[in-house]
Scaffold this motif. Structure first.
Motif, PDB file in Angstrom:
ATOM      1  N   LEU A  18     -38.098 -46.109  26.013  1.00  0.00           N
ATOM      2  CA  LEU A  18     -37.029 -47.108  26.089  1.00  0.00           C
ATOM      3  C   LEU A  18     -35.811 -46.628  25.311  1.00  0.00           C
ATOM      4  N   SER A  19     -36.092 -46.088  24.132  1.00  0.00           N
ATOM      5  CA  SER A  19     -35.000 -45.627  23.282  1.00  0.00           C
ATOM      6  C   SER A  19     -34.242 -44.483  23.957  1.00  0.00           C
TER       7      SER A  19
ATOM      8  N   SER B  90     -35.474 -51.174  20.819  1.00  0.00           N
ATOM      9  CA  SER B  90     -36.416 -50.056  20.720  1.00  0.00           C
ATOM     10  C   SER B  90     -36.350 -49.430  19.328  1.00  0.00           C
TER      11      SER B  90
ATOM     12  N   LEU C 260     -31.149 -53.255  24.408  1.00  0.00           N
ATOM     13  CA  LEU C 260     -32.415 -52.520  24.602  1.00  0.00           C
ATOM     14  C   LEU C 260     -32.550 -51.397  23.586  1.00  0.00           C
TER      15      LEU C 260
ATOM     16  N   SER D 285     -32.411 -45.758  27.206  1.00  0.00           N
ATOM     17  CA  SER D 285     -31.217 -46.558  26.899  1.00  0.00           C
ATOM     18  C   SER D 285     -30.109 -45.639  26.414  1.00  0.00           C
TER      19      SER D 285
ATOM     20  N   THR E  32     -31.171 -61.002  28.180  1.00  0.00           N
ATOM     21  CA  THR E  32     -32.532 -60.462  28.232  1.00  0.00           C
ATOM     22  C   THR E  32     -33.513 -61.275  27.412  1.00  0.00           C
TER      23      THR E  32
ATOM     24  N   LYS F  81     -43.885 -46.104  24.902  1.00  0.00           N
ATOM     25  CA  LYS F  81     -42.955 -47.012  25.593  1.00  0.00           C
ATOM     26  C   LYS F  81     -41.658 -47.158  24.806  1.00  0.00           C
ATOM     27  N   SER F  82     -41.806 -47.379  23.460  1.00  0.00           N
ATOM     28  CA  SER F  82     -40.610 -47.569  22.641  1.00  0.00           C
ATOM     29  C   SER F  82     -39.753 -46.312  22.653  1.00  0.00           C
TER      30      SER F  82
END
Ligand code: ADP
Length: 402
Positions: free
Chosen positions: A178-179, A236, A232, A182, A361, A174-175
């Motif tokens: 996300l990284s 991440s 974000l 983004s 956020t 997920k990280s």
């Protein structure tokens, strides 16, 4: 008469003979042996009654007596008879059977009592033993149950470990996702923003007033989108531990000017007065310039966002030998005391409705805290609802090159 005494002696009966005045005339050998060889001169000196003195002359019959020379000796039965005016006394040892009987009975009942007590104790001990056995049975039952539970627990633990491993790997995926996302979103957005900016400033040809207004609105949204994506991205990077310090030497005042220039339009929109105290232009730092800028931007934009219209924001710098301290203080809605402890948690927002109105956020402060800690510093907040909030940051030296 003498013969009678001897006869009695032969069967072991002590016997005596006295005259009508009570003078002791004769005593056989058994009697003398009892008296230690010496015969007193009167009957009165020979006996005493078992319950008190005897009346003399003694009538014929039987008396309970003791020998006077042995008052604590055994009670004897003295049988008295008269023959031709002479008194004859024969002593039977009273069989102490009655007393012995009584003593025996007393001892027996004492013993019975003891036996009773013993059997009571025995019963009590038996009860205790039974109880102990019950408990021991109960304990071994519990032990078995525990073993079963323990076995379940171990299995559960293994499942948990497996699930944890999967979760960690999912979290990593997920990280990373996300990284990457983004980053991929950020690149075209920067280009969009760059060209929109050029158009807004008329660098790509003349724009009408209407187009300029449209571009202004579009640029604001692009700014917010870029803030969001930057947050974000940082989040991440913090998650995967890929955030590193890039220290450089710089003048704090220049950075503060840049940050204020970017935030000024937002402050002006709400009539918020932005003040800088503590002369940052005189402070040189050796730190990660971009990250210090992010810290300031996040805190000041929150201070504007959660302020009242026409409120005030004060940013105060204080540089000492060992640290740089700075605070961002506003006159806004403040933070309720029950939420102060969670304010730096990821995704935490006091009032989600309000944040939706202003954007955000719930990641800003958690990122600020990570960036401050990456510099080895600390962040604190004090707040009084409806009066405002103050965020205080302390960054230790080296803030200049060694
Ligand atoms: P957000 O993106 O929502 O601003 P932050 O992590 O920056 O996320 O802040 C988390 C929450 O903390 C905010 O939603 C707000 O409720 C509260 N908060 C932050 N700064 C202030 C402030 N200066 N005054 C009042 N509340 C604040």
């Amino acid at each position: 008469m003498d013969r009678a005494l001897e006869t009695l002696d032969a069967v072991g009966l002590p016997a005596a003979l006295w005259d009508h005045q009570g003078r002791l005339l004769e005593g056989n050998r058994s009697l003398r042996a009892r008296l230690g060889g010496r015969l007193p001169d009167t009957v009165a000196k020979l006996f005493t009654g078992a319950d008190g003195p005897l009346d003399f002359p003694l009538a014929a019959g039987e008396f309970e007596v003791r020998l006077l020379n042995d008052p604590s000796g055994p009670v004897a039965a003295l049988r008295v008879g008269y023959l031709e005016g002479y008194g004859v006394g024969v002593i039977h040892e009273v069989d102490d059977r009655a007393r012995l009987q009584r003593e025996l009975e007393a001892k027996t009942s004492e013993l019975q009592e003891k036996v009773l007590e013993l059997s009571r104790s025995k019963r009590a001990i038996l009860n205790i033993l039974e109880d102990l056995e019950d408990r021991s049975r109960e304990l071994s039952r519990r032990k078995e149950e525990l073993e079963v539970l323990n076995y379940d627990l171990q299995r559960f633990n293994r499942d948990l470990e497996r699930a944890n491993k999967e979760l960690r790997s999912l979290d990593e995926t997920k990280s990373n996702l996300l990284s990457n996302v983004s980053h991929e979103l950020r690149t075209p957005l920067v280009a969009i923003k760059g060209y929109s900016d050029l158009m807004f400033r008329g660098k790509l040809g003349p724009v009408t007033e209407k187009q300029r207004l449209g571009l202004e609105v579009s640029l604001k949204s692009q700014d917010r989108l870029l803030d969001l994506i930057n947050n974000l991205l940082d989040f991440s990077r913090i998650e995967i531990g890929r955030l590193e310090l890039m220290r450089e030497e710089f003048v704090l005042g220049d950075l503060v000017d840049e940050v204020l220039a970017a935030l000024h339009p937002r402050a002006a929109e709400r009539g918020v007065d932005l003040r800088i105290l503590g002369r940052p232009e005189e402070i040189r730092l050796f730190a990660d310039r971009t990250k210090i800028g992010q810290i300031l931007t996040n805190l000041i934009s929150n201070a504007i966002k959660f302020n009242r219209d026409d409120g005030r924001v004060e940013v105060t710098f204080e540089s000492a030998d060992h640290e740089l301290a700075f605070s961002v203080r506003d006159t806004g809605i403040g933070i309720p005391p029950e939420h102060v402890g969670r304010i730096f948690d990821r995704f935490f927002q006091v009032d989600a409705g309000m944040s939706r109105r202003y954007g955000g956020t719930g990641l800003g402060l958690s990122i600020v805290k990570s960036l401050v800690e990456l510099h080895g510093g600390s962040i604190q907040v004090v707040s009084e609802p409806d009066k405002g909030a103050t965020f205080l940051i302390r960054l230790p030296r080296p803030l200049g090159p060694e």
